[in-house]
Design an enzyme around this catalytic site. Structure first.
Site: not given
Ligand code: DGY
Length: 324
Positions: A243, A272, A290
């Site tokens: 993250r 983001e 992402h």
């Molecule tokens: C997750 O599954 O956590 C991906 O980053 C998308 O949210």
């Protein structure tokens, strides 16, 4: 019964999953696929039995306050759920589920891809060829860093951390060390060619590559800050597929600009989809939008997990992936 439940899906999902949802529930989809703002999400919580959000939705405590909520479950599409104030959801009687397991390999593949791409300068090379600026092979052209045999430091030895360790140790002969909040059985760690160190700092001090695989939010916010960037080895590369908020982005930009660390491969960002101009201006970064779980197989499997979770819930069974 399940057919009577009103479900809101906040973004477009793979076709097979939308089909399954519309067969089982009274489902409203987000045709234009625009992100929903706070007012729309607050409205959804008041008017639907289940809301199915993604990482692009923000569900802070304020959305759960004041009563009058119809929603009984948030079936999150994704394993990470730090965009939801889970404690506040729970306090208002809302169950939260996620989608673990099915995105492990694809996310580790993207981490591996970033690691190779940043160290071997493939993003830069590709930009040079596309711009028509390549003048031909020469011994000193676009020299990168060898990956095979180096030391990888993993922060967070969950499913994805383990999958990354496996790729790097067995595929690239790397020495793999990791930090994990809880103690991992050394025999289990050895199955992935890895060994546990006691602190984040110990891992950072010896790694040639650092790959982040811990959850975002809470105490992990800015886990990688200016101090920790300074204790990393000169020439280190940082990979983040976890993250954005695990890294202090401003401190990272400063370290990259100053050459304190050699490069970064990033799939996630603090705000983001905003990626700071200063970061985009750098050549020693590879930046992805992402994409960790973005394969047809995985995104469909994630959606089907949500279907299973909310079906179980509305049939009075325990949802398999309940987090609150
Ligand atoms: C997750 O599954 O956590 C991906 O980053 C998308 O949210």
């Amino acid at each position: 019964m399940a057919e009577t439940q009103r479900i809101l899906v906040t973004r477009r999902w793979p076709g097979a999953v939308e089909q399954a949802l519309s067969e089982r529930f009274d489902t409203v989809f987000n045709g234009p696929d625009d992100p929903m703002d706070a007012a729309a999400l607050a409205d959804a919580l008041r008017n639907f039995d289940a809301v199915l959000p993604t990482v692009s939705d923000r569900l802070p405590a304020a959305l759960f306050e004041g009563g009058g909520l119809r929603a009984k479950i948030l079936g999150n599409f994704g394993v990470g759920y730090n965009h939801i104030d889970v404690a506040a959801a729970k306090a208002s009687g809302i169950v939260v589920t996620n989608t673990p397991g099915v995105l492990t390999d694809c996310t580790a593949d993207i981490a591996m891809s970033l690691l190779l791409s940043i160290s071997r300068r493939t993003g830069e090379g590709e930009r040079q060829v596309r711009a028509g600026e390549w003048t031909g092979w020469r011994p000193t052209h676009m020299i990168g860093t060898k990956v095979t045999g180096k030391t990888l430091g993993i922060i967070g030895f969950g499913r994805i951390g383990k999958a990354m360790a496996k790729r790097c140790h067995f595929g690239f002969d790397m020495d793999v060390v990791f930090y994990n909040r809880s103690k991992v059985d050394p025999a289990e760690a050895a199955r992935y060619g890895a060994r546990q160190l006691a602190t984040v700092d110990e891992v950072l001090a010896i790694a040639d590559f650092v790959s982040l695989h811990c959850p975002g939010g809470g105490e992990n916010r800015h886990l990688i800050d200016a101090r920790r960037l300074k204790i990393m080895k000169p020439g280190v590369y940082l990979i983040n597929t976890a993250r954005g908020d695990v890294v202090d982005e401003t401190a990272l930009i400063e370290a990259l600009e100053a050459g304190t660390i050699r490069g970064a491969g990033l799939d996630v960002f603090e705000a983001e989809p905003v990626v700071p101009e200063r970061l985009r201006a750098l050549d020693n970064v590879v930046l992805l939008p992402h994409l960790g779980s973005a394969t047809e197989e995985t995104r469909t499997a994630m959606g089907m997990k949500v279907v299973d979770n909310i079906t179980a819930f509305f049939e009075g069974r325990e949802p398999p992936d309940r987090v609150a």
